[in-house]
Design an enzyme around this catalytic site. Structure first.
Site, PDB file in Angstrom:
ATOM      1  N   ASP A 291       0.334  -1.171   0.000  1.00 41.83           N
ATOM      2  CA  ASP A 291       0.000   0.000   0.000  1.00 41.83           C
ATOM      3  C   ASP A 291       0.165   0.577   0.000  1.00 41.83           C
ATOM      4  O   ASP A 291       0.019   0.685   0.142  1.00 41.83           O
ATOM      5  CB  ASP A 291      -0.320   0.783   0.010  1.00 41.83           C
ATOM      6  CG  ASP A 291      -0.444   0.822  -0.078  1.00 41.83           C
ATOM      7  OD1 ASP A 291      -0.490   0.993  -0.171  1.00 41.83           O
ATOM      8  OD2 ASP A 291      -0.273   0.476   0.117  1.00 41.83           O
TER       9      ASP A 291
ATOM     10  N   GLY B 114      -1.581   1.852  -5.294  1.00 39.24           N
ATOM     11  CA  GLY B 114      -0.217   1.304  -5.322  1.00 39.24           C
ATOM     12  C   GLY B 114       0.637   2.151  -4.418  1.00 39.24           C
ATOM     13  O   GLY B 114       1.728   1.804  -4.039  1.00 39.24           O
ATOM     14  N   CYS B 115       0.098   3.252  -4.104  1.00 36.59           N
ATOM     15  CA  CYS B 115       0.595   4.251  -3.164  1.00 36.59           C
ATOM     16  C   CYS B 115       2.033   4.641  -3.453  1.00 36.59           C
ATOM     17  O   CYS B 115       2.383   4.895  -4.575  1.00 36.59           O
ATOM     18  CB  CYS B 115       0.395   3.801  -1.725  1.00 36.59           C
ATOM     19  SG  CYS B 115       1.173   2.272  -1.251  1.00 36.59           S
ATOM     20  N   ALA B 116       2.852   4.710  -2.441  1.00 31.62           N
ATOM     21  CA  ALA B 116       4.224   5.137  -2.624  1.00 31.62           C
ATOM     22  C   ALA B 116       4.285   6.555  -3.160  1.00 31.62           C
ATOM     23  O   ALA B 116       3.933   7.475  -2.475  1.00 31.62           O
ATOM     24  CB  ALA B 116       4.959   4.196  -3.530  1.00 31.62           C
TER      25      ALA B 116
END
Lengths: 291, 291
Positions: A291, B114-116
């Protein structure tokens, strides 16, 4: 019976949250499986576009309010005059009595390993200054009852996987269980719910499936919750910040096992471990979920 | 023997990557355990500050180049005239012959599940247009050999947990195994290595411990790698985009099992499943790992 303690729980049967897709398995046989949806939701604070989040979008209002709170763009004493969600435009607008302008803040973005939402890390660090977490108790009997119940609660994770879960709990009772494709979305939805429902934080316990990174610790402290539990692991900064903020930080909580690396003094070891079951493989979270 | 195929592998013994911390376990006994470090690294492109990433910081140069590539700020045909890393300032500067200015781009940030890294999602979507992934083959015998070897390769994950891994492989041979607290950092470090070493992508296989989200799919396609394997699950957009780009998308690859939801035609089912071992609990990734 104890599941009656839920105020909000996952709704894996909601057709908007998963999609049936077909493929092949390891034998080459055709199969059908459920996958989690992710939708873009653009969050406005008054007239200013703040961010577009990828979310399962089950609670756009809570997500918007919680995101803005955790970004310090909405203040605990702000008066929210309205939250307008337009499903077609995939836009949610949070309106406040106070005039807001975060042009500068939006320029200075710091990405963190907690990843997700381009958190303004510097500001979050400041937020730790002067935060006093209350005295509180965590009985290990509560911890085992909570984790066992959370793992067996019907969820999108058990249905489709690839999703994060966070739970707000009190003693041994889970109250609000939110899931999302973005881990921080799940946290923010709970923060938004607490703000809207004016829920006290000092006697609560926060559970997450995600790692105990610096950002996760900072958000929990910001929310005023003294105890953070995860089935996942730690990062060094997460531990350091938890100690600085006197947060009780418990990780690798699976079956009988857990490790506390900060705030151990709040833990009361009242559970006879001989009566704690290991996780069943059915309910073990089987894979890396990020995430 | 086969481990000789590694060009870069994790170095769990590197004292800079983990920290020993003390705490208590479920019995109240004092224990010492290793936790993963996370460090801030600020990436500049020429004179412009682009982002501050939280990373284990084992390969700052590869991370910087790969991040800029995956953000379309560095172009495949750009000439990198220098990469300067200052450990004390925690700054890495990538210099290009081409003049660069991404002021606008840095304002318009879209966060993804997918964030980051606050990826400019719109631009990544465009990147799928006109990308032609090559014909390629994935033998299931390769897949099982790869995943078995990756799971048993000494790593920070096995040492300290709370970390993501990505592996660039060819046939049944892992070549580059990167780990990081931020999942996308691990991907970007491999992209940076491929750019610097001028490695062809068309005959490679990409393995990740992370979820198969839209962003993960887009990055793999951008890198020109036709096959993406994960032990974790799928999101609906990830599947949709993989089908659009004709990427072979394999998820939930654990022990004997896997599911392919796109590009199944590249798979050759040559492995007799009777000879595939299930994962040992020692090497099973036991918990949610994000980020």
């Amino acid at each position: 019976m104890t599941t009656d303690s839920y105020i909000i729980r996952p709704n894996p049967d909601d057709p908007r949250l998963t999609e049936r897709v077909t493929g092949v398995d390891q034998t080459g046989a055709h199969i059908e499986t459920a996958v989690t949806v992710e939708r873009a939701l653009t969050i406005f604070l008054n007239s200013q576009e703040i961010v577009t989040a990828m979310t399962i979008n089950d609670y756009p209002e809570y997500l918007a309010i919680g995101y803005l709170l955790n970004q310090h763009m909405l203040l605990p004493d702000d008066e929210v005059t309205g939250v307008d969600y337009d499903e077609e435009l995939a836009v949610v607008v949070v309106r406040t009595k106070r005039k807001t302008n975060y042009e500068k803040k939006l320029k200075k973005k710091v990405q963190t390993s907690g990843c997700a939402q381009g958190t303004v890390f510097g500001d979050l660090m400041e937020a730790l200054e002067g935060v006093e977490l209350p005295k509180a108790t965590l009985r290990t009997s509560w911890l085992y009852k909570l984790t066992q119940e959370i793992n067996t609660t019907p969820s999108l994770y058990l249905e489709a996987g690839a999703i994060h879960g966070c739970v707000l709990a009190q003693e041994d009772k889970p109250l609000v269980y939110m899931e999302d494709v973005g881990r921080h979305n799940a946290v923010d939805k709970i923060a938004g719910w607490m703000f809207k429902e004016k829920v006290a934080a000092g006697d609560k316990i926060f559970y997450t499936t995600g790692r105990l990174t610096s950002e996760m610790v900072i958000k929990t402290v910001r929310m005023g919750i003294p105890i953070l539990i995860s089935r996942s692991g730690f990062t060094a900064w997460g531990v350091e910040l938890a100690r600085k903020a006197n947060l009780t930080l418990i990780g690798r909580a699976r079956g009988k096992r857990f490790i506390a690396l900060a705030g151990e003094d709040r833990i009361v070891f009242d559970q006879d471990l001989a009566y704690v079951e290991e996780e069943s493989s059915k309910h073990r979270r089987k894979a890396a979920v990020d995430d």
